[in-house]
Design a protein around this motif. Structure first.
Motif, PDB file in Angstrom:
ATOM      1  N   ALA A 199      42.444  37.197  52.946  1.00 61.75           N
ATOM      2  CA  ALA A 199      42.124  37.227  51.521  1.00 61.75           C
ATOM      3  C   ALA A 199      40.788  36.551  51.276  1.00 61.75           C
ATOM      4  O   ALA A 199      40.219  35.906  52.164  1.00 61.75           O
ATOM      5  CB  ALA A 199      43.227  36.538  50.720  1.00 61.75           C
ATOM      6  N   SER A 200      40.284  36.679  50.054  1.00 60.24           N
ATOM      7  CA  SER A 200      39.027  36.036  49.682  1.00 60.24           C
ATOM      8  C   SER A 200      39.225  34.547  49.445  1.00 60.24           C
ATOM      9  O   SER A 200      40.240  34.121  48.893  1.00 60.24           O
ATOM     10  CB  SER A 200      38.467  36.659  48.398  1.00 60.24           C
ATOM     11  OG  SER A 200      38.030  37.979  48.615  1.00 60.24           O
ATOM     12  N   ALA A 201      38.242  33.764  49.853  1.00 63.81           N
ATOM     13  CA  ALA A 201      38.164  32.358  49.457  1.00 63.81           C
ATOM     14  C   ALA A 201      37.533  32.319  48.070  1.00 63.81           C
ATOM     15  O   ALA A 201      36.354  32.632  47.912  1.00 63.81           O
ATOM     16  CB  ALA A 201      37.322  31.577  50.459  1.00 63.81           C
ATOM     17  N   ILE A 202      38.329  31.957  47.065  1.00 61.71           N
ATOM     18  CA  ILE A 202      37.876  32.068  45.683  1.00 61.71           C
ATOM     19  C   ILE A 202      37.460  30.713  45.113  1.00 61.71           C
ATOM     20  O   ILE A 202      36.390  30.575  44.530  1.00 61.71           O
ATOM     21  CB  ILE A 202      38.969  32.733  44.820  1.00 61.71           C
ATOM     22  CG1 ILE A 202      39.184  34.179  45.304  1.00 61.71           C
ATOM     23  CG2 ILE A 202      38.590  32.713  43.344  1.00 61.71           C
ATOM     24  CD1 ILE A 202      40.328  34.905  44.647  1.00 61.71           C
ATOM     25  N   SER A 203      38.282  29.694  45.286  1.00 64.15           N
ATOM     26  CA  SER A 203      37.937  28.370  44.763  1.00 64.15           C
ATOM     27  C   SER A 203      36.993  27.642  45.725  1.00 64.15           C
ATOM     28  O   SER A 203      36.824  28.043  46.885  1.00 64.15           O
ATOM     29  CB  SER A 203      39.207  27.538  44.572  1.00 64.15           C
ATOM     30  OG  SER A 203      39.750  27.178  45.837  1.00 64.15           O
ATOM     31  N   VAL A 218      36.070  25.682  51.589  1.00 67.12           N
ATOM     32  CA  VAL A 218      36.124  24.633  52.612  1.00 67.12           C
ATOM     33  C   VAL A 218      37.150  25.002  53.674  1.00 67.12           C
ATOM     34  O   VAL A 218      36.897  24.916  54.886  1.00 67.12           O
ATOM     35  CB  VAL A 218      36.463  23.277  51.977  1.00 67.12           C
ATOM     36  CG1 VAL A 218      36.671  22.214  53.050  1.00 67.12           C
ATOM     37  CG2 VAL A 218      35.353  22.846  51.012  1.00 67.12           C
ATOM     38  N   VAL A 219      38.330  25.447  53.214  1.00 72.13           N
ATOM     39  CA  VAL A 219      39.394  25.830  54.140  1.00 72.13           C
ATOM     40  C   VAL A 219      38.947  26.986  55.024  1.00 72.13           C
ATOM     41  O   VAL A 219      39.301  27.063  56.212  1.00 72.13           O
ATOM     42  CB  VAL A 219      40.672  26.196  53.359  1.00 72.13           C
ATOM     43  CG1 VAL A 219      41.752  26.760  54.295  1.00 72.13           C
ATOM     44  CG2 VAL A 219      41.210  24.978  52.615  1.00 72.13           C
ATOM     45  N   ALA A 220      38.154  27.894  54.464  1.00 71.92           N
ATOM     46  CA  ALA A 220      37.708  29.066  55.222  1.00 71.92           C
ATOM     47  C   ALA A 220      36.888  28.679  56.454  1.00 71.92           C
ATOM     48  O   ALA A 220      36.824  29.444  57.427  1.00 71.92           O
ATOM     49  CB  ALA A 220      36.890  29.993  54.323  1.00 71.92           C
TER      50      ALA A 220
END
Length: 450
Positions: free
Chosen positions: A48-52, A57-59
């Motif tokens: 999925a997209s890293a949105i926030s 950071v998690v990505a």
């Protein structure tokens, strides 16, 4: 079964609390709920997209069973705020007034390149997962990812790919430039299976493939209407939070309650619905002071100008209705699902007049927990009409007079007939619940492994 689920929004989202500690929240949207049965029973990686900001950071950290793809911020805005919403959404819900909109200018063309870029980012993440899990089946979701399957297919010709489209599929795609509409259809046909909620949307896709590509669809086309977890939803209706909201509603309820639960989305046709209710009261003085319209609306996509303008139109229509018939309407715009569930239990008429809907779960959720043998007034352009048409009062979403007449019919329907229809919808939803939809997806995906 090994699965790679691919969607714009993922099953979790990340943020920081007041103390700066990372917190994990369940992802927003119905897709996460719908796919829980797949995730619980199979070996699933979700891309999925890293949105926030915290997602991004998690990505950058070692991936687990959720892979977050961090896109360039400007590219993501063009992909999401210009192409996915509103362009594709408006095309597929047939919302554009073509005399003036859309204007596909230089900025729109640049945003199409962003849509391509983000889809390539997703495809690269899928290919990387397939390198580690070559036997996995890839399951794409919705209009955000029409191009990604072709990119994956070109990189991994033997990959097993499926795509479920959760929104309507129109037969006419001539609003888009030829290259764009070709890319949309070619991207979907790179899948082995393409699924829709209804036979109507499936049939329209087959037609538009012939119109756009000049050939029949090469993928297997299926249609399975999504539903809700009946037992879980009925339990939610008896939760203390919902019961408290219900007590508040009952303390101030009119004799008869017409309810609508929607997002502030132009596809939901809320303004025409207010006009129809005003027409009902104009023509039937016997309802004055006895019936009220309660509109519970979730604010939708307020970063996109078309949605901001539609919310303003909704509020103006509500003011006009209140001026013509004081006390006849209550409008609440808030993200308050317990309030909606409480109102489901109390409606006498549930009013859904969507311009178009891929399915519409409101007309499954409401009757499941309603306690007043409420009648459903439902747009013939909502996908759920294909399932529930014999038990609802159908309306043309553009016919305001027809909707006013339908509301009057619903309010005056004989008690025995109200009960018969309400019980039939409730039993249909209990039998054909989300578990059945999940099993249908598994059957389609399992066929790819055969």
């Amino acid at each position: 079964m090994q699965l790679i689920v691919v969607s714009n929004r993922g099953p979790v989202a990340y943020d920081r609390d007041a103390a700066g500690k990372r917190i994990e929240k369940r992802g927003a949207g119905g897709l996460v709920t719908a796919l829980r049965g797949l995730v619980a029973r199979h070996d699933v990686t979700w891309i999925a997209s890293a949105i926030s900001d915290e997602d991004r950071v998690v990505a950058r950290e070692p991936a687990t069973d959720v892979v977050l793809v961090a896109h360039d911020a400007a590219s993501y805005r063009g992909y999401y705020d210009v192409i996915a919403n509103p362009l594709l959404w408006f095309v597929q819900h047939e919302l554009w007034g073509l005399a003036t909109k859309p204007e596909l200018d230089e900025a729109t063309h640049a945003a199409w390149h962003d849509y391509e870029t983000v889809n390539r980012n997703f495809a690269s993440a899928v290919v990387a997962e397939l390198d580690n899990r070559p036997d996995a089946v890839v399951f794409f979701h919705d209009y955000h990812l029409y191009l990604a399957p072709r990119y994956v297919r070109d990189a991994r010709p033997n990959a097993r790919l499926a795509h479920f489209v959760h929104i309507p599929w129109p037969s006419d795609w001539s609003v888009l430039p030829e290259a764009w509409r070709h890319a949309v259809h070619d991207g979907l046909l790179a899948n082995d299976v393409v699924g829709f909620h209804t036979e109507r949307w499936c049939r329209n896709f087959a037609h538009s493939c012939r119109e756009v590509l000049g050939r029949d669809a090469t993928a297997t086309l299926t249609h399975h209407p999504i539903s809700v977890d009946a037992a879980e939803f009925e339990s939610l209706a008896e939760s203390e939070e919902v019961l408290e909201r219900e007590r508040e509603l009952v303390a101030d309820r009119p004799e008869l309650l017409v309810l609508r639960v929607d997002r502030t989305d132009p596809a939901k046709n809320i303004v025409r619905g207010f006009h129809a209710f005003a027409t009902l009261l104009d023509e039937h003085a016997e309802w004055h002071g006895r019936v009220r319209l309660l509109a519970l609306l979730d604010p939708s996509r307020q970063t996109i100008p078309e949605y901001v303008a539609y919310r303003e139109a909704i509020e103006a229509a509500a003011r006009e209705l209140e001026e013509r018939h004081p006390g006849a309407v209550t409008l609440r715009v808030a993200d308050d699902f317990p309030q909606s569930v409480a109102a489901y239990k109390q409606y006498d008429v549930l009013f859904v007049n969507s311009v178009y809907d891929g399915l519409n779960l409101v007309v499954k959720e409401g009757p499941l927990v309603n306690t007043r043998a409420g009648v459903v007034v439902l747009s013939e352009n909502a996908g759920a009409y294909e399932e529930l048409g014999e038990w609802v009062i159908g309306v043309n979403p553009f016919d305001v007079q027809g909707q006013a007449d339908a509301l009057h019919e619903a309010l005056t329907l004989a008690a025995g007939e109200r009960t018969r229809r309400a019980q039939a919808i409730r039993e249909h939803v209990r039998v054909h619940d989300i578990a059945e939809w999940v099993e249908a997806q598994l059957a389609d995906l399992s066929n790819l492994q055969a």
